[in-house]
Write a protein that holds these residues in place. Sequence first.
Motif, PDB file in Angstrom:
ATOM      1  N   MET A  40       0.827  -1.212   0.000  1.00  0.00           N
ATOM      2  CA  MET A  40       0.000   0.000   0.000  1.00  0.00           C
ATOM      3  C   MET A  40       0.859   1.259   0.000  1.00  0.00           C
ATOM      4  O   MET A  40       0.670   2.162  -0.803  1.00  0.00           O
ATOM      5  CB  MET A  40      -0.906  -0.060   1.232  1.00  0.00           C
ATOM      6  N   ARG A  46       2.522   1.664  -3.189  1.00  0.00           N
ATOM      7  CA  ARG A  46       1.608   2.180  -4.213  1.00  0.00           C
ATOM      8  C   ARG A  46       1.481   3.690  -4.108  1.00  0.00           C
ATOM      9  O   ARG A  46       1.526   4.401  -5.105  1.00  0.00           O
ATOM     10  CB  ARG A  46       0.213   1.587  -4.018  1.00  0.00           C
ATOM     11  N   LEU A  47       1.313   4.156  -2.867  1.00  0.00           N
ATOM     12  CA  LEU A  47       1.199   5.593  -2.657  1.00  0.00           C
ATOM     13  C   LEU A  47       2.450   6.291  -3.150  1.00  0.00           C
ATOM     14  O   LEU A  47       2.381   7.306  -3.830  1.00  0.00           O
ATOM     15  CB  LEU A  47       1.001   5.890  -1.170  1.00  0.00           C
ATOM     16  N   PHE A  87       2.534   6.397  -6.809  1.00  0.00           N
ATOM     17  CA  PHE A  87       1.547   7.327  -7.351  1.00  0.00           C
ATOM     18  C   PHE A  87       2.069   8.759  -7.290  1.00  0.00           C
ATOM     19  O   PHE A  87       2.005   9.503  -8.245  1.00  0.00           O
ATOM     20  CB  PHE A  87       0.255   7.199  -6.562  1.00  0.00           C
ATOM     21  N   SER A 119       5.209  10.129  -9.474  1.00  0.00           N
ATOM     22  CA  SER A 119       5.065  10.557 -10.860  1.00  0.00           C
ATOM     23  C   SER A 119       5.098  12.069 -10.980  1.00  0.00           C
ATOM     24  O   SER A 119       5.431  12.611 -12.002  1.00  0.00           O
ATOM     25  CB  SER A 119       3.768  10.007 -11.459  1.00  0.00           C
ATOM     26  N   SER A 120       4.734  12.762  -9.917  1.00  0.00           N
ATOM     27  CA  SER A 120       4.810  14.210 -10.016  1.00  0.00           C
ATOM     28  C   SER A 120       5.908  14.783  -9.129  1.00  0.00           C
ATOM     29  O   SER A 120       6.469  15.827  -9.423  1.00  0.00           O
ATOM     30  CB  SER A 120       3.464  14.809  -9.619  1.00  0.00           C
ATOM     31  N   ARG A 154       5.345  -1.921 -21.057  1.00  0.00           N
ATOM     32  CA  ARG A 154       4.815  -0.901 -20.149  1.00  0.00           C
ATOM     33  C   ARG A 154       5.840  -0.514 -19.093  1.00  0.00           C
ATOM     34  O   ARG A 154       5.891   0.636 -18.654  1.00  0.00           O
ATOM     35  CB  ARG A 154       3.525  -1.400 -19.486  1.00  0.00           C
ATOM     36  N   LEU A 208       4.876   2.969 -17.471  1.00  0.00           N
ATOM     37  CA  LEU A 208       3.455   2.869 -17.111  1.00  0.00           C
ATOM     38  C   LEU A 208       3.232   1.805 -16.045  1.00  0.00           C
ATOM     39  O   LEU A 208       2.210   1.797 -15.371  1.00  0.00           O
ATOM     40  CB  LEU A 208       2.617   2.566 -18.361  1.00  0.00           C
ATOM     41  N   ALA A 216       6.537   8.059 -16.266  1.00  0.00           N
ATOM     42  CA  ALA A 216       6.385   7.913 -17.718  1.00  0.00           C
ATOM     43  C   ALA A 216       6.615   9.226 -18.455  1.00  0.00           C
ATOM     44  O   ALA A 216       7.226   9.251 -19.524  1.00  0.00           O
ATOM     45  CB  ALA A 216       4.990   7.373 -18.032  1.00  0.00           C
ATOM     46  N   ASN A 217       6.136  10.337 -17.868  1.00  0.00           N
ATOM     47  CA  ASN A 217       6.211  11.604 -18.606  1.00  0.00           C
ATOM     48  C   ASN A 217       7.613  12.193 -18.642  1.00  0.00           C
ATOM     49  O   ASN A 217       7.830  13.218 -19.272  1.00  0.00           O
ATOM     50  CB  ASN A 217       5.199  12.623 -18.044  1.00  0.00           C
TER      51      ASN A 217
END
Lengths: 371, 276
Positions: free
Chosen positions: A1, A4-5, A8, A11-12, A76, A81, A101-102
């Motif tokens: 968990m 995952r956070l 997430f 990515s920024s 991916r 991704l 990814a970006n």
Amino acid sequence: MIQRLRDFFSSSARRITRPPTESEAARNPGCSLVVENVSKSFGKTQILNDVSFTAEAGEFVTLLGPSGCGKTTLLRIIAGLDRSDRGRILLAGRAVDHLPANRRPVNTVFQNYALFPHLSVFENVAFGLRSRSIPDPEVRDRVRSSLSMLKLDDLAERYPHQISGGQKQRVALARAVVNEPEVLLLDEPMSALDAKLRAEVQLDLRRLQRALGKTFVLVTHDQDEAMTVSDRIVLMNKGRIEQQGVTAEVYERPQSRFAAEFFGAANLISAQRVGATLVFTTVGALRVQTTPQWEFGTLAIHPEWIELCENEPPENGVRGVVRESFYRGDHVELIIEPGPLRVQLSPRARLTPGSSVWLALPAERLEVLSD
Amino acid sequence: MSSGRGPWRALTTVAAFFGFGLLYVPLLAVAMYSFNTAERGLIWTGFSVRWYIELLADPETSRRAREIREVAVNTLVLGGASTVISTVLGTLLALGMRFPWPSSVSRLLESIVDIPAVAPDITFAAVLVMAFNVLRRVVDHWFEPGMTTMIISHVTFEIAFVTLIVRSRLVAIGPTLSEAAMDLYASPWRHFRRVTLPLLWPAIVGGAMLAFTLSLNDFVISFFTSGPRSVTLPLYVYQSQMRGVRTDLFAISTLLLIGVAASIMILERLTRWRHN
């Protein structure tokens, strides 16, 4: 968990990039993509198991395998991704595993194209350039030239729902190549096209890749497609790399039963080792060039390498009877007992079922499979 | 079957007209009686627009006109405020539910998010009354029955509907376009503004429309949470008919109907335009 956070938000949030270490660059000069010992599981299912391969700059590499072999997941992971559990990805000598990814120098052509339905063809293609705040005049020039390279000049103002499947596919390609990525990733981009269009697009894709001189990594389950377009094939099965090499080599010299069967064409012959290079098989005693590592195993030979002889050949001769004969236009396919062996001959060889023949199975074409 | 012929087609046509009839005949009857000259009752005595004119009469002289103006303002303030707040919160909730939660959390969220939408209004109202009672003990003044409590209550039940609509659109859009945007170097903000939001726009507007209509229609929850100075149109109609159904109630209802129909048509045109 928590992981995952972290994924997430990373990515920024993460902005720091690690400079390439000496050894990475030195070990893989000229490689635009290095995949090193990548593993990935979803829950208890292992999708990728210690996968490694490289793609040199300007090379067309295909990840080939049946559905569920992990090839799309691998793509991916390269695109950012998905994240790998273990292993590393290097792009142009730089580790990118920590980059979202970006921020990776790759672009993807998605299986269903993923065109933005609310943007015109022009704006779809311009999207990546605008994301990187490239000045407007340059955006216009680059979009125009990539549209014209893919013969889409007249469609610039159309919307995705106003163009055909083949055109959508070319827009998706234009949208990716306009960014001049280090590596272009293609996820089964031709699966939605009909057979005739697919053959055309395969040639176009190959031409485009040569013209751009960029590295392309294609994912497909279609071995014909893989052979038509690739410099090298990475054959995958159940999350592992089964065999990799130059296209002709992977086709002609399968190393495993899976590789031989996946290309569909090869005859598989059960064998027992009786000497260093002598095996006893269902079609008789045969000489091979490499010493089998097994006592009981399999040999493979493609139908087109089996020769038809007038008399008993000096080595690896098989006396057989034609069971069935299929006329295929450019060749004739025979099913011959014992075996049964599939043999491919010129259409001039008119052999009727029931006739007796001598066949030669050249030792240099008999592949000793690993299993 | 849809292109069927003969008796089947005749049957579906009759059923369609019957359905439309059930929906629209009562509304047309209300609209028609709003032009009756009689002050009350269902006997047609002649055509007149006097009830409309009286609704718009000078509030200084006509008590009825003053009340109606206040009630209309209350209704629009409540509808507008609760719609804006619930649309923003409901959209954020729908977006938040897309976060890569573990599947157990995701399933739980999916099953609880719809409950407010299907819970009986009366239960919901009772719970809200209790909640405000408790809150009044903690913070005085803020939660006295009135516009504030009504807006909070309406937002509470509208969120579920907005989320429902926005979420179903998000599911329909799927994750691939987001991935394509990220693949094309879009930062999370650019990706949201240039891809997610434009694609969600029709659903957001649709959710807002539904929220506004629900707020306009709501009686039960308003009845339990309103104060003496925050009477809305449904409450006013209810209070008035206790004293007998006057023809001007038909006029109010007709205006309300025209207002809702017009706003739906305008918003529909707006979303179609945005979509193309």
